[in-house]
Design a protein around this motif. Structure first.
Motif, PDB file in Angstrom:
ATOM      1  N   LEU A 145       0.811  -1.217   0.000  1.00 21.14           N
ATOM      2  CA  LEU A 145       0.000   0.000   0.000  1.00 21.14           C
ATOM      3  C   LEU A 145       0.845   1.269   0.000  1.00 21.14           C
ATOM      4  O   LEU A 145       0.321   2.372  -0.164  1.00 21.14           O
ATOM      5  CB  LEU A 145      -0.922   0.018   1.227  1.00 21.14           C
ATOM      6  N   GLY A 146       2.148   1.124   0.199  1.00 19.57           N
ATOM      7  CA  GLY A 146       3.006   2.295   0.298  1.00 19.57           C
ATOM      8  C   GLY A 146       2.847   3.011   1.624  1.00 19.57           C
ATOM      9  O   GLY A 146       3.119   4.201   1.741  1.00 19.57           O
ATOM     10  N   TYR A 147       2.406   2.277   2.642  1.00 22.32           N
ATOM     11  CA  TYR A 147       2.239   2.810   3.991  1.00 22.32           C
ATOM     12  C   TYR A 147       3.486   2.517   4.813  1.00 22.32           C
ATOM     13  O   TYR A 147       4.386   1.793   4.379  1.00 22.32           O
ATOM     14  CB  TYR A 147       1.034   2.154   4.675  1.00 22.32           C
ATOM     15  N   SER A 148       3.531   3.064   6.024  1.00 24.91           N
ATOM     16  CA  SER A 148       4.587   2.721   6.972  1.00 24.91           C
ATOM     17  C   SER A 148       4.033   1.760   8.007  1.00 24.91           C
ATOM     18  O   SER A 148       2.836   1.769   8.312  1.00 24.91           O
ATOM     19  CB  SER A 148       5.125   3.979   7.671  1.00 24.91           C
ATOM     20  N   PHE A 149       4.904   0.941   8.539  1.00 21.99           N
ATOM     21  CA  PHE A 149       4.501  -0.093   9.499  1.00 21.99           C
ATOM     22  C   PHE A 149       4.912   0.264  10.919  1.00 21.99           C
ATOM     23  O   PHE A 149       6.020   0.751  11.149  1.00 21.99           O
ATOM     24  CB  PHE A 149       5.148  -1.429   9.110  1.00 21.99           C
ATOM     25  N   PHE A 150       4.007   0.026  11.864  1.00 22.09           N
ATOM     26  CA  PHE A 150       4.316   0.182  13.278  1.00 22.09           C
ATOM     27  C   PHE A 150       3.820  -1.031  14.047  1.00 22.09           C
ATOM     28  O   PHE A 150       2.757  -1.584  13.744  1.00 22.09           O
ATOM     29  CB  PHE A 150       3.640   1.425  13.872  1.00 22.09           C
ATOM     30  N   ASP A 151       4.565  -1.428  15.050  1.00 23.05           N
ATOM     31  CA  ASP A 151       4.171  -2.476  15.992  1.00 23.05           C
ATOM     32  C   ASP A 151       3.953  -1.780  17.329  1.00 23.05           C
ATOM     33  O   ASP A 151       4.893  -1.244  17.918  1.00 23.05           O
ATOM     34  CB  ASP A 151       5.286  -3.524  16.083  1.00 23.05           C
ATOM     35  N   SER A 152       2.716  -1.753  17.818  1.00 20.86           N
ATOM     36  CA  SER A 152       2.422  -0.992  19.030  1.00 20.86           C
ATOM     37  C   SER A 152       3.171  -1.520  20.247  1.00 20.86           C
ATOM     38  O   SER A 152       3.577  -0.748  21.124  1.00 20.86           O
ATOM     39  CB  SER A 152       0.916  -0.966  19.308  1.00 20.86           C
ATOM     40  N   ASP A 153       3.384  -2.833  20.319  1.00 19.17           N
ATOM     41  CA  ASP A 153       4.156  -3.389  21.438  1.00 19.17           C
ATOM     42  C   ASP A 153       5.580  -2.844  21.448  1.00 19.17           C
ATOM     43  O   ASP A 153       6.121  -2.485  22.501  1.00 19.17           O
ATOM     44  CB  ASP A 153       4.205  -4.918  21.360  1.00 19.17           C
ATOM     45  N   LYS A 154       6.190  -2.806  20.264  1.00 13.11           N
ATOM     46  CA  LYS A 154       7.567  -2.309  20.172  1.00 13.11           C
ATOM     47  C   LYS A 154       7.645  -0.839  20.564  1.00 13.11           C
ATOM     48  O   LYS A 154       8.606  -0.396  21.203  1.00 13.11           O
ATOM     49  CB  LYS A 154       8.110  -2.503  18.756  1.00 13.11           C
ATOM     50  N   LEU A 155       6.632  -0.072  20.184  1.00  9.60           N
ATOM     51  CA  LEU A 155       6.632   1.340  20.543  1.00  9.60           C
ATOM     52  C   LEU A 155       6.483   1.536  22.042  1.00  9.60           C
ATOM     53  O   LEU A 155       7.086   2.442  22.623  1.00  9.60           O
ATOM     54  CB  LEU A 155       5.514   2.074  19.801  1.00  9.60           C
ATOM     55  N   VAL A 156       5.696   0.697  22.683  1.00  5.92           N
ATOM     56  CA  VAL A 156       5.575   0.780  24.148  1.00  5.92           C
ATOM     57  C   VAL A 156       6.911   0.448  24.800  1.00  5.92           C
ATOM     58  O   VAL A 156       7.358   1.136  25.728  1.00  5.92           O
ATOM     59  CB  VAL A 156       4.479  -0.174  24.675  1.00  5.92           C
ATOM     60  N   GLU A 157       7.562  -0.601  24.315  1.00  7.80           N
ATOM     61  CA  GLU A 157       8.867  -0.978  24.862  1.00  7.80           C
ATOM     62  C   GLU A 157       9.852   0.181  24.763  1.00  7.80           C
ATOM     63  O   GLU A 157      10.579   0.481  25.719  1.00  7.80           O
ATOM     64  CB  GLU A 157       9.413  -2.194  24.110  1.00  7.80           C
ATOM     65  N   GLN A 158       9.889   0.832  23.611  1.00  6.14           N
ATOM     66  CA  GLN A 158      10.815   1.949  23.426  1.00  6.14           C
ATOM     67  C   GLN A 158      10.418   3.152  24.273  1.00  6.14           C
ATOM     68  O   GLN A 158      11.282   3.846  24.812  1.00  6.14           O
ATOM     69  CB  GLN A 158      10.850   2.340  21.940  1.00  6.14           C
ATOM     70  N   ALA A 159       9.118   3.384  24.400  1.00  3.81           N
ATOM     71  CA  ALA A 159       8.646   4.537  25.161  1.00  3.81           C
ATOM     72  C   ALA A 159       9.002   4.432  26.643  1.00  3.81           C
ATOM     73  O   ALA A 159       9.343   5.430  27.285  1.00  3.81           O
ATOM     74  CB  ALA A 159       7.137   4.695  25.002  1.00  3.81           C
ATOM     75  N   VAL A 160       8.947   3.221  27.197  1.00  4.44           N
ATOM     76  CA  VAL A 160       9.234   3.051  28.635  1.00  4.44           C
ATOM     77  C   VAL A 160      10.672   2.607  28.879  1.00  4.44           C
ATOM     78  O   VAL A 160      11.087   2.442  30.033  1.00  4.44           O
ATOM     79  CB  VAL A 160       8.252   2.061  29.293  1.00  4.44           C
ATOM     80  N   GLY A 161      11.418   2.376  27.791  1.00  2.92           N
ATOM     81  CA  GLY A 161      12.822   2.018  27.933  1.00  2.92           C
ATOM     82  C   GLY A 161      13.072   0.627  28.468  1.00  2.92           C
ATOM     83  O   GLY A 161      14.028   0.402  29.209  1.00  2.92           O
TER      84      GLY A 161
END
Length: 314
Positions: free
Chosen positions: A125-141
């Motif tokens: 689709l030409g979109y970008s991909f995000f994994d919400s679990d990974k973003l939480v991990e990065q957000a809380v370190g």
């Protein structure tokens, strides 16, 4: 969120379309070309959430070739793979018009293949991909969801998960793989309703087989010692499915692996390929957007039927 349960899923990253030479000069279908979505920066958490974490999220990477499960299928398998890849690309182009930049959220049980299928959809689709679990991990370190559960709590994780989904909902042209439990909070549906949600519905026995094979260390809600990992996983998954079944059903589109397998004459969902699942997802997305004309209008004009399961979850 890993590759689906018991599915024929090579270690794919994203999908384009092409045919190239493999090892030994053999031709192989490559879903991936060289295209990569541009890197994007996401700020997780507002001032009220404390110090915000800047997260760099890259678009999907090129995938490994789609390989046939049985070499004896020879050229027939190659041709089928080429046909599937072309169908995937063509269908994505048709769906793209209706999406009008809206995000796609994949929901489903742990191990159902949300991340892997999301990467495929993002690429075509030409979109970008995000994994919400990974973003939480990065957000809380912290390195993993399991560690977050252990050091803090599930509630702490869910709070941060909601913040991540809130921030993602303000963006466009994303395919988001959500955590298995993201559907249990009504506020998360409020964020996901700004886009389109797709439920990957995988049979529990297939989920249990895969999870028992790869282990449960990364899955805090399933991690327990047992002399029979399959039975333990199936029992816990059954309880989770009972608790979350109605929530998953709020998704705009449902992709049933059992139905795909039946249409193809298979009695086992493990015979399905990633491409099979992604194509079905695109068909279901197309069905939803064509049946709901207001969805394909400008994002600011999105209207929700107050009697729909989607609205009742809010």
């Amino acid at each position: 969120m890993e590759a689906g349960a018991g599915l024929a899923m090579p270690s794919s990253r994203a999908v384009g379309v092409g045919v190239g030479a493999g090892p030994g000069g053999r031709r192989t279908v490559v879903l991936g070309g060289g295209k990569r979505a541009s890197a994007r920066s996401l700020r997780i958490g507002g001032a009220s959430a404390g110090a915000a974490a800047a997260v760099r999220a890259r678009g999907a990477m090129p995938v490994a070739p789609v390989c046939c499960l049985k070499a004896s299928r020879g050229h027939d398998c190659l041709h089928n793979s080429v046909d599937e890849a072309l169908l995937l690309k063509r269908k994505s182009e048709e769906v793209l018009f209706y999406l009008n930049g809206r995000c796609i959220y994949l929901v489903g049980m742990m191990g159902s293949g949300k991340s892997t299928v999301a990467k495929i959809l993002a690429e075509v689709l030409g979109y970008s991909f995000f994994d919400s679990d990974k973003l939480v991990e990065q957000a809380v370190g912290m390195p993993s969801v399991a560690q977050i559960f252990k050091v803090h709590s599930e509630t702490f994780f869910r709070d941060n998960e909601s913040r991540v989904l809130r921030d993602l909902s303000s963006m466009r042209r994303l395919v988001v793989a959500t955590g298995g439990g993201a559907v249990i909070r009504p506020v998360n549906w409020k964020y996901m309703k700004k886009g389109l949600s797709v439920w990957l519905d995988v049979p529990l026995d297939a989920l249990a087989k895969r999870i028992s094979q790869v282990g449960t260390a990364s899955r805090p809600l399933l991690d327990q010692q047992s002399s029979d990992p399959y039975t333990a996983a199936f029992s816990k998954l059954s309880k989770l499915a009972e608790q979350r079944g109605d929530a998953y059903a709020n998704a705009d589109a449902r992709v049933s692996l059992e139905e795909i397998a039946a249409k193809q004459g298979h009695d086992d969902v493990s015979k399905l390929t990633l491409t099979d699942i992604a194509i079905e997802a695109l068909y279901k997305i197309e069905n939803f957007v064509t049946e709901h004309p207001t969805f394909s209008g400008p994002v600011g004009d999105l209207k929700i039927d107050s009697q729909s399961p989607r609205a009742k979850a809010l």
